[in-house]
Scaffold this active site. Sequence first.
Site, PDB file in Angstrom:
ATOM      1  N   ASN A 101       0.746  -1.156  -0.457  1.00  0.00           N
ATOM      2  CA  ASN A 101       0.249  -0.244   0.494  1.00  0.00           C
ATOM      3  C   ASN A 101       0.779   1.613  -0.462  1.00  0.00           C
ATOM      4  OD1 ASN A 101       0.599   0.968   2.754  1.00  0.00           O
ATOM      5  ND2 ASN A 101      -0.473  -1.150   3.345  1.00  0.00           N
ATOM      6  N   ASP A 145      -4.342  -5.963   5.074  1.00  0.00           N
ATOM      7  CA  ASP A 145      -5.412  -6.762   5.969  1.00  0.00           C
ATOM      8  C   ASP A 145      -5.288  -8.140   5.676  1.00  0.00           C
ATOM      9  OD1 ASP A 145      -6.354  -4.581   7.063  1.00  0.00           O
ATOM     10  OD2 ASP A 145      -7.050  -3.469   5.833  1.00  0.00           O
ATOM     11  N   LYS A 183       8.303 -18.222  -8.321  1.00  0.00           N
ATOM     12  CA  LYS A 183       7.742 -16.959  -9.687  1.00  0.00           C
ATOM     13  C   LYS A 183       6.306 -17.849 -10.701  1.00  0.00           C
ATOM     14  CE  LYS A 183       8.732 -13.792 -12.879  1.00  0.00           C
ATOM     15  NZ  LYS A 183       9.180 -13.870 -14.114  1.00  0.00           N
ATOM     16  N   PRO A 226      -4.113 -11.217  10.867  1.00  0.00           N
ATOM     17  CA  PRO A 226      -3.560 -11.304  12.211  1.00  0.00           C
ATOM     18  C   PRO A 226      -4.327  -9.333  11.966  1.00  0.00           C
ATOM     19  CG  PRO A 226      -1.265 -11.766  11.335  1.00  0.00           C
ATOM     20  CD  PRO A 226      -2.118 -12.011  10.578  1.00  0.00           C
ATOM     21  N   ILE A 278      -3.019  -6.727  14.732  1.00  0.00           N
ATOM     22  CA  ILE A 278      -1.888  -6.710  15.645  1.00  0.00           C
ATOM     23  C   ILE A 278      -2.756  -5.542  16.678  1.00  0.00           C
ATOM     24  CG2 ILE A 278       0.290  -5.967  15.960  1.00  0.00           C
ATOM     25  CD1 ILE A 278       0.969  -6.488  12.915  1.00  0.00           C
ATOM     26  N   PHE A 332      -4.601   4.341  14.571  1.00  0.00           N
ATOM     27  CA  PHE A 332      -4.850   4.630  13.714  1.00  0.00           C
ATOM     28  C   PHE A 332      -5.733   4.425  12.614  1.00  0.00           C
ATOM     29  CE2 PHE A 332      -1.700   8.543  13.320  1.00  0.00           C
ATOM     30  CZ  PHE A 332      -0.541   7.726  14.350  1.00  0.00           C
ATOM     31  N   LYS A 338     -14.056   1.907  15.003  1.00  0.00           N
ATOM     32  CA  LYS A 338     -12.705   1.553  14.990  1.00  0.00           C
ATOM     33  C   LYS A 338     -12.290   1.557  16.332  1.00  0.00           C
ATOM     34  CE  LYS A 338     -11.062   1.393  10.600  1.00  0.00           C
ATOM     35  NZ  LYS A 338     -10.255   1.779   9.411  1.00  0.00           N
TER      36      LYS A 338
HETATM   37  N1  CTP Z   1      -4.133  -2.547  12.336  1.00  0.00           N
HETATM   38  C1  CTP Z   1      -2.627  -4.268  12.124  1.00  0.00           C
HETATM   39  N2  CTP Z   1      -3.261  -4.898  12.051  1.00  0.00           N
HETATM   40  C2  CTP Z   1      -4.156  -4.950  11.409  1.00  0.00           C
HETATM   41  C3  CTP Z   1      -4.596  -3.627  10.108  1.00  0.00           C
HETATM   42  C4  CTP Z   1      -4.831  -3.069  11.038  1.00  0.00           C
HETATM   43  O1  CTP Z   1      -2.415  -3.135  13.599  1.00  0.00           O
HETATM   44  N3  CTP Z   1      -3.745  -6.146  10.364  1.00  0.00           N
HETATM   45  C5  CTP Z   1      -3.896  -0.865  12.741  1.00  0.00           C
HETATM   46  C6  CTP Z   1      -3.266  -0.374  12.369  1.00  0.00           C
HETATM   47  O2  CTP Z   1      -2.348  -0.176  12.571  1.00  0.00           O
HETATM   48  C7  CTP Z   1      -4.539   0.849  12.657  1.00  0.00           C
HETATM   49  C8  CTP Z   1      -5.573   0.437  12.906  1.00  0.00           C
HETATM   50  O3  CTP Z   1      -5.302  -0.852  13.040  1.00  0.00           O
HETATM   51  O4  CTP Z   1      -3.540   1.647  13.937  1.00  0.00           O
HETATM   52  C9  CTP Z   1      -6.255   1.105  11.774  1.00  0.00           C
HETATM   53  O5  CTP Z   1      -5.720   0.116  10.518  1.00  0.00           O
HETATM   54  P1  CTP Z   1      -7.157  -0.027   9.446  1.00  0.00           P
HETATM   55  O6  CTP Z   1      -6.324  -0.168   8.090  1.00  0.00           O
HETATM   56  O7  CTP Z   1      -7.370   1.728   8.729  1.00  0.00           O
HETATM   57  O8  CTP Z   1      -8.164  -0.862   9.552  1.00  0.00           O
HETATM   58  P2  CTP Z   1      -8.500  -2.116   9.202  1.00  0.00           P
HETATM   59  O9  CTP Z   1      -8.327  -2.862  10.496  1.00  0.00           O
HETATM   60  O10 CTP Z   1      -8.674  -2.329   8.052  1.00  0.00           O
HETATM   61  O11 CTP Z   1     -10.615  -1.673   9.048  1.00  0.00           O
HETATM   62  P3  CTP Z   1     -10.884  -1.114   7.820  1.00  0.00           P
HETATM   63  O12 CTP Z   1     -10.980  -2.268   6.791  1.00  0.00           O
HETATM   64  O13 CTP Z   1     -12.635  -0.729   8.448  1.00  0.00           O
HETATM   65  O14 CTP Z   1     -10.390  -0.015   7.126  1.00  0.00           O
END
Ligand code: CTP
Length: 410
Positions: free
Chosen positions: A216, A284, A294, A311, A313, A331, A345
Amino acid sequence: MAAPQNPRSILLIVGGGIAAYKSLELIRLLRGAGVGVRTVLTKAGGQFVTALSLASLSGEKVYEDLFSLTDETEMGHIQLSRSADLVVIAPATADLLAKAAHGLANDLASTLLLASDKPVLAAPAMNWRMWEHPATRRNCAQLRADGVIFVGPNEGEMACGESGFGRMAEPEEIFAAIRTVLDGRAVTKGALTGKKLVVTAGPTHEPIDPVRYIANRSSGKQGYAIARAAVAAGADVTLVSGPVDLSPPAGGRVIQVETAREMAAAVDAALPCDIFIAAAAVADWRVASDHGEKIKKGSKGPPELKLVENPDILAGVSGRREARPTLIVGFAAETEKLIEYARKKLARKGCDLIVANDVSPEAGVMGGDENTMVIVTPEGETRWPKLGKDDAAQRLIEYLALRLAQREGV
Ligand code: CTP
């Protein structure tokens, strides 16, 4: 709020702003908590509140003039500058902040600020354009570097009829900040000395095969700035970083990872800590099957990638029964419905506060150098002005040091 155990005293400088009336309430709160208050009224401040009001509420003489023969014989201005445990400027006008940042000493208030050896807490109050003016930004950055602690300003309607950042913090907020500083938990340099902080930053890369990956746009800049600010505040910092093109912060420990699962394991190994900040943009999903080789273009057309969830975190750390960090910050990077999604969230992840960011392409946060943070807590939300990522990080660390202190003090 309970009175501090030892009687303490404040030197309150009341600057020239309409918010000066709130300082009367502040004095009342302080006196109610057994804190002694000596006030200094600037010439401009005297246009908004009277020395008589200040004297009546504080029960003390009010100081107004640098060249007052009576004052100088009773208590010299140098003695006055050191007579309290803390100097509070409320309202701190753009003019007072500019004078303090440049070390001017052409009236009683500025001279006291230059002569004092005590911590200084400033509650800025001014029109939003004045607050956002590069000159004020520079002055505040200098004052922060000099160890001045800021409380506010807040966003809202101002006496001039305009709305924006510049409204002085409410007396209760200033009072809470004063109490924290008086209790020896100041948010100046060293505010996080002895505290352990773990921060995640950057993106994660999820391999598709040995040469391709899912990623990303996170640059890691905000997370790295947070790690630097935390090091500067004296914390023992572990930065768990995804693949980024940034120099490691001096004085911190950096653990480089690639995937979400590696990040989760590194965070786990870095715990326990006092503050956990999940600033990483963790992928995610990852590709379910492990392609050791490959993937080749074949006659079957493009490969179908099956994704499985990574997972979470942040949720994992928040849900820990044992060794849960005292303060957990998530965040929320959103392109729409910022507050609504951030609030969801906060509940879903079980953390203590969420820093919400608008990452729509128009906002330019992803990869950019500035950030507008909205702090979302179970109690409410506070929108901070647009700041450089370093300034935003510093402000966040100051805020977290205060919150941590408040939690530990409970
Ligand atoms: N986060 C995390 N582990 C993941 C996904 C997210 O620790 N697997 C944490 C990010 O570091 C951030 C917060 O969760 O502090 C929110 O991340 P974000 O990507 O905005 O949320 P998502 O869980 O992906 O939710 P959504 O799909 O609804 O945006």
